[in-house]
Design a protein around this motif. Structure first.
Motif, PDB file in Angstrom:
ATOM      1  N   THR A 144      20.753   6.682  14.892  1.00 19.26           N
ATOM      2  CA  THR A 144      20.557   8.137  14.871  1.00 19.26           C
ATOM      3  C   THR A 144      21.518   8.868  13.948  1.00 19.26           C
ATOM      4  N   GLU A 145      22.430   8.138  13.303  1.00 18.84           N
ATOM      5  CA  GLU A 145      23.391   8.783  12.414  1.00 18.84           C
ATOM      6  C   GLU A 145      23.144   8.352  10.974  1.00 18.84           C
ATOM      7  N   GLY A 146      23.182   9.324  10.074  1.00 22.64           N
ATOM      8  CA  GLY A 146      22.945   9.061   8.660  1.00 22.64           C
ATOM      9  C   GLY A 146      22.295  10.262   8.013  1.00 22.64           C
ATOM     10  N   ASN A 150       0.836  -1.214   0.000  1.00 21.65           N
ATOM     11  CA  ASN A 150       0.000   0.000   0.000  1.00 21.65           C
ATOM     12  C   ASN A 150       0.866   1.257   0.000  1.00 21.65           C
ATOM     13  N   VAL A 151       1.458   1.635   1.141  1.00 22.40           N
ATOM     14  CA  VAL A 151       2.433   2.728   1.127  1.00 22.40           C
ATOM     15  C   VAL A 151       3.642   2.345   1.975  1.00 22.40           C
ATOM     16  N   MET A 152       4.805   2.825   1.586  1.00 17.38           N
ATOM     17  CA  MET A 152       5.986   2.680   2.432  1.00 17.38           C
ATOM     18  C   MET A 152       5.774   3.501   3.692  1.00 17.38           C
ATOM     19  N   GLU A 153       6.337   3.028   4.803  1.00 18.51           N
ATOM     20  CA  GLU A 153       6.110   3.690   6.079  1.00 18.51           C
ATOM     21  C   GLU A 153       7.429   4.175   6.674  1.00 18.51           C
ATOM     22  N   TYR A 154       7.417   5.426   7.136  1.00 17.43           N
ATOM     23  CA  TYR A 154       8.599   6.000   7.775  1.00 17.43           C
ATOM     24  C   TYR A 154       8.899   5.315   9.102  1.00 17.43           C
ATOM     25  N   CYS A 155      10.177   5.183   9.396  1.00 17.22           N
ATOM     26  CA  CYS A 155      10.645   4.734  10.704  1.00 17.22           C
ATOM     27  C   CYS A 155      11.429   5.872  11.370  1.00 17.22           C
ATOM     28  N   ALA A 156      11.692   5.714  12.663  1.00 20.64           N
ATOM     29  CA  ALA A 156      12.412   6.741  13.408  1.00 20.64           C
ATOM     30  C   ALA A 156      13.913   6.660  13.193  1.00 20.64           C
ATOM     31  N   ASP A 157      14.398   5.575  12.564  1.00 22.74           N
ATOM     32  CA  ASP A 157      15.839   5.357  12.391  1.00 22.74           C
ATOM     33  C   ASP A 157      16.384   6.038  11.148  1.00 22.74           C
ATOM     34  N   LYS A 158      17.633   6.482  11.249  1.00 23.74           N
ATOM     35  CA  LYS A 158      18.394   6.850  10.062  1.00 23.74           C
ATOM     36  C   LYS A 158      18.869   5.550   9.393  1.00 23.74           C
ATOM     37  N   TYR A 159      19.053   5.624   8.070  1.00 26.96           N
ATOM     38  CA  TYR A 159      19.429   4.415   7.328  1.00 26.96           C
ATOM     39  C   TYR A 159      20.946   4.263   7.251  1.00 26.96           C
ATOM     40  N   LYS A 160      21.397   3.044   7.566  1.00 28.44           N
ATOM     41  CA  LYS A 160      22.784   2.643   7.335  1.00 28.44           C
ATOM     42  C   LYS A 160      22.756   1.206   6.822  1.00 28.44           C
ATOM     43  N   THR A 216       3.219  -0.047  -5.780  1.00 27.55           N
ATOM     44  CA  THR A 216       3.924  -0.318  -7.032  1.00 27.55           C
ATOM     45  C   THR A 216       4.954  -1.436  -6.888  1.00 27.55           C
ATOM     46  N   SER A 217       5.168  -1.939  -5.673  1.00 26.10           N
ATOM     47  CA  SER A 217       6.285  -2.843  -5.398  1.00 26.10           C
ATOM     48  C   SER A 217       6.063  -4.244  -5.940  1.00 26.10           C
ATOM     49  N   ASP A 218       7.167  -4.890  -6.289  1.00 16.08           N
ATOM     50  CA  ASP A 218       7.149  -6.309  -6.585  1.00 16.08           C
ATOM     51  C   ASP A 218       7.066  -7.079  -5.270  1.00 16.08           C
ATOM     52  N   ALA A 219       6.578  -8.317  -5.341  1.00 15.60           N
ATOM     53  CA  ALA A 219       6.448  -9.135  -4.136  1.00 15.60           C
ATOM     54  C   ALA A 219       7.783  -9.326  -3.426  1.00 15.60           C
ATOM     55  N   ALA A 220       8.890  -9.268  -4.164  1.00 18.96           N
ATOM     56  CA  ALA A 220      10.211  -9.414  -3.553  1.00 18.96           C
ATOM     57  C   ALA A 220      10.508  -8.299  -2.569  1.00 18.96           C
ATOM     58  N   ASP A 221       9.907  -7.130  -2.773  1.00 15.51           N
ATOM     59  CA  ASP A 221      10.219  -5.952  -1.971  1.00 15.51           C
ATOM     60  C   ASP A 221       9.212  -5.678  -0.871  1.00 15.51           C
ATOM     61  N   VAL A 222       8.246  -6.581  -0.681  1.00 13.45           N
ATOM     62  CA  VAL A 222       7.310  -6.432   0.434  1.00 13.45           C
ATOM     63  C   VAL A 222       7.524  -7.546   1.466  1.00 13.45           C
ATOM     64  N   ARG A 223       8.692  -8.195   1.422  1.00 12.76           N
ATOM     65  CA  ARG A 223       9.034  -9.150   2.470  1.00 12.76           C
ATOM     66  C   ARG A 223       9.208  -8.412   3.805  1.00 12.76           C
ATOM     67  N   CYS A 224       8.993  -9.102   4.898  1.00 11.77           N
ATOM     68  CA  CYS A 224       9.105  -8.473   6.218  1.00 11.77           C
ATOM     69  C   CYS A 224      10.490  -7.896   6.474  1.00 11.77           C
ATOM     70  N   ALA A 225      11.535  -8.525   5.925  1.00 15.25           N
ATOM     71  CA  ALA A 225      12.911  -8.091   6.182  1.00 15.25           C
ATOM     72  C   ALA A 225      13.400  -7.036   5.200  1.00 15.25           C
ATOM     73  N   ALA A 226      12.671  -6.786   4.119  1.00 16.64           N
ATOM     74  CA  ALA A 226      13.142  -5.871   3.079  1.00 16.64           C
ATOM     75  C   ALA A 226      13.274  -4.453   3.624  1.00 16.64           C
ATOM     76  N   ARG A 227      14.396  -3.798   3.309  1.00 12.51           N
ATOM     77  CA  ARG A 227      14.669  -2.447   3.793  1.00 12.51           C
ATOM     78  C   ARG A 227      14.749  -1.466   2.622  1.00 12.51           C
ATOM     79  N   ASP A 228      14.411  -0.231   2.907  1.00 12.14           N
ATOM     80  CA  ASP A 228      14.563   0.839   1.920  1.00 12.14           C
ATOM     81  C   ASP A 228      14.783   2.132   2.689  1.00 12.14           C
ATOM     82  N   TYR A 229      14.995   3.218   1.945  1.00 11.13           N
ATOM     83  CA  TYR A 229      15.276   4.488   2.605  1.00 11.13           C
ATOM     84  C   TYR A 229      14.798   5.643   1.732  1.00 11.13           C
TER      85      TYR A 229
END
Length: 527
Positions: A460-462, A433-443, A473-486
């Motif tokens: 907190t750094e990044g 549906n939509v990507m969701e923001y997290c409180a973490d900076k990405y590394k 718009t995502s493929d099923a590969a990118d909606v896995r529970c472990a998949a990360r994005d930024y």
């Protein structure tokens, strides 16, 4: 023998002559046809000019009032021509040209057979007559920016409410802006009244919440935001330890998902669904402001529960819901800064500590107690469009479509949360549906640097922020529970026409939103 040769030669010459003649005729026909097409096109172009419109329009003030209107007399230097208002947009070719023909025939007939002195010009300037000649789709085609310079807060509210409720209101843009195309110094700009939800001042006070919900135990609850009509469900997520990330044995595993580590999260409450437009517009209407609070101040306030004033978003450029609809659909296109500001406002309104989830909290909640690629059964290879065999066989969609709005079932837009089933914790749309923001900076190497056993981690750094879950718009590969994005902050603002660029709204990403978590009070005994 000689006679036969002569006859054959005569016949052959006759055929060549026939085809030469036919070719000549076809060539002449093609040239004439092309000439007719070109002439028709040029005629059509001419009869779309302002000058040609003025030939038949004998209203003595039509040209003068048009030139005095905002469609011509404005600081941008852009002129809105007659056909842009009075015909459907040209991207709908048949509708445009058929309407043009009908109006043209009517105008010519009236010009030839009627006396303009007999016309009641005042009645023809009334809304009842004007709506017949101003297609609403033409207004919306031109005005992608709903919020022109100098618009009042009431005007912003009315535009937002109209965009959300156009079909229900059964009104056209011209219903409020009758003087937009032809200046009328005596016209009083119409106002929309009785707007609920978005503008609290005009909503019935009896429909507004006056108190927030008191939490006395670690159970699900329905939050209600005082001073608004907005409410939402919060799910109690018990604390626990899980394996965060994925190994290289998981299909479509990526390097930033490793190494797998044991993560312990404390209990928290999480919203059942992403923040909806109804909730976000309540925030917008409550904090409407042209002021800009520096982002560093907003982030510093996350640890301060005694924030006095909350500066709300400036108007978005264009249609923030992309025309897909509001209500329970997830609010989209806001920046991470705007999401953080929403959380501060919500905390102040309710007296609770609302914030964005940490990346660890998000994945723990998304898994719902499972350790498989999805919280439901299935192999990512079966659901994904990637791979050699997808050239011959379609991906499976039967089970994943019950839980996830993604590229294969979304119709290229967000969907309402009730279209999917919840995960084991009772959360909807954690994936897709939509990507969701997290409180973490990405590394990319965050997992490797934190150790094998951690509790409530927060990076907190990044420079960019973690986003999770994939989108419509995502493929099923990118909606896995472990998949990360930024986030890609600069790229997501690339076509923003404003200077300076907005700190509230993104111009080049649609499938981004957020959901909130609430920290439980230690006195309720959360486990």
């Amino acid at each position: 023998m000689t006679d036969n040769r002569f006859a054959n030669r005569y016949s052959s010459e006759k055929k060549k002559s026939f085809f030469r003649g036919k070719t000549f005729i076809l060539l002449i026909g093609a040239l004439l046809g092309a000439g007719i097409v070109i002439a028709t096109y040029k005629t059509s172009v001419y009869f779309s000019t302002d000058e040609s419109c003025m030939i038949c329009h004998v209203h003595p003030h039509v040209e003068a009032s048009w030139k005095l209107s905002k469609h011509v007399n404005n600081r941008s230097g852009v002129k809105t021509h007659c056909v842009a208002c009075h015909l459907p947009p040209q991207n709908n070719t048949w509708k445009h040209y058929s309407a043009k023909a009908q109006l043209g025939i009517k105008d010519v007939w009236s010009y030839l057979t009627k006396d303009s002195a007999d016309f009641n010009w005042d009645s023809k300037s009334e809304l009842e007559n004007a709506v017949k000649y101003i297609p609403n789709e033409s207004c919306k085609e031109c005005h992608q920016n709903l919020f022109p310079e100098g618009i009042s807060n009431d005007g912003i509210t009315a535009h937002l409410y109209y965009d959300e409720n156009e079909k229900k209101l059964n009104l056209q843009c011209i219903s409020c802006h009758l003087d937009a195309g032809h200046y009328n110094p005596n016209y009083n700009h119409s106002k929309m009244t009785g707007i609920p939800g978005i503008t609290n001042s005009s909503a019935d006070p009896k429909t507004l919440f006056t108190d927030t919900v008191k939490i006395t135990s670690f159970n699900d609850y329905i939050e209600q935001i005082p001073g608004t009509q907005a409410s939402f469900k919060m799910i109690a997520i018990p604390g626990g330890t899980f394996e965060m990330g994925s190994t290289d044995k998981e299909p479509f595993h990526k390097a930033d998902e490793a190494p797998v580590r044991n993560v312990t999260v404390s209990p928290f409450f999480m919203a059942e669904v992403e923040v909806t437009w109804d909730q976000y517009w309540a925030f917008y209407g409550n904090t409407m402001s042209e002021g800009r609070t520096p982002p560093e101040t907003v982030y510093a306030n996350n640890s301060n529960s005694n924030v006095d004033a909350i500066s709300g978003p400036t108007p978005p450029f264009g249609f923030p819901d992309q025309g897909w609809g509001g209500g329970d659909r997830p609010a989209i296109t806001m920046t991470h800064y705007a999401a953080e500001t929403f959380c501060q406002w919500l905390s102040k309104k309710t007296g609770k500590k609302y914030r964005l989830p940490t990346e660890a909290e998000w994945e723990y909640a998304a898994r719902g107690g499972t350790q498989t690629p999805y919280f439901f059964a299935g192999n990512p290879k079966d659901f994904s469009n990637q791979g050699f065999w997808r050239k011959f066989f379609d991906a499976k969609t039967d089970s994943i479509s019950s839980f996830v709005i993604y590229g294969n079932n979304s119709q290229n837009r967000t969907q309402e949360p009730d279209n999917v089933l919840p995960n084991p914790f009772g959360l909807k749309n954690m994936l897709g549906n939509v990507m969701e923001y997290c409180a973490d900076k990405y590394k990319a190497d965050a997992y490797a640097k934190s150790g094998n056993n951690v509790k409530d981690p927060l990076v907190t750094e990044g420079t960019e922020w973690v986003v999770r879950g994939g989108n419509y718009t995502s493929d099923a590969a990118d909606v896995r529970c472990a998949a990360r994005d930024y986030t890609k902050h600069d790229a997501w603002l690339k076509t923003d026409p404003q200077q300076p660029k907005s700190i509230w709204w993104y111009s080049d990403i649609r499938g981004i939103g957020f959901r909130v978590v609430c920290e439980p009070d230690a006195s309720i005994g959360a486990k």
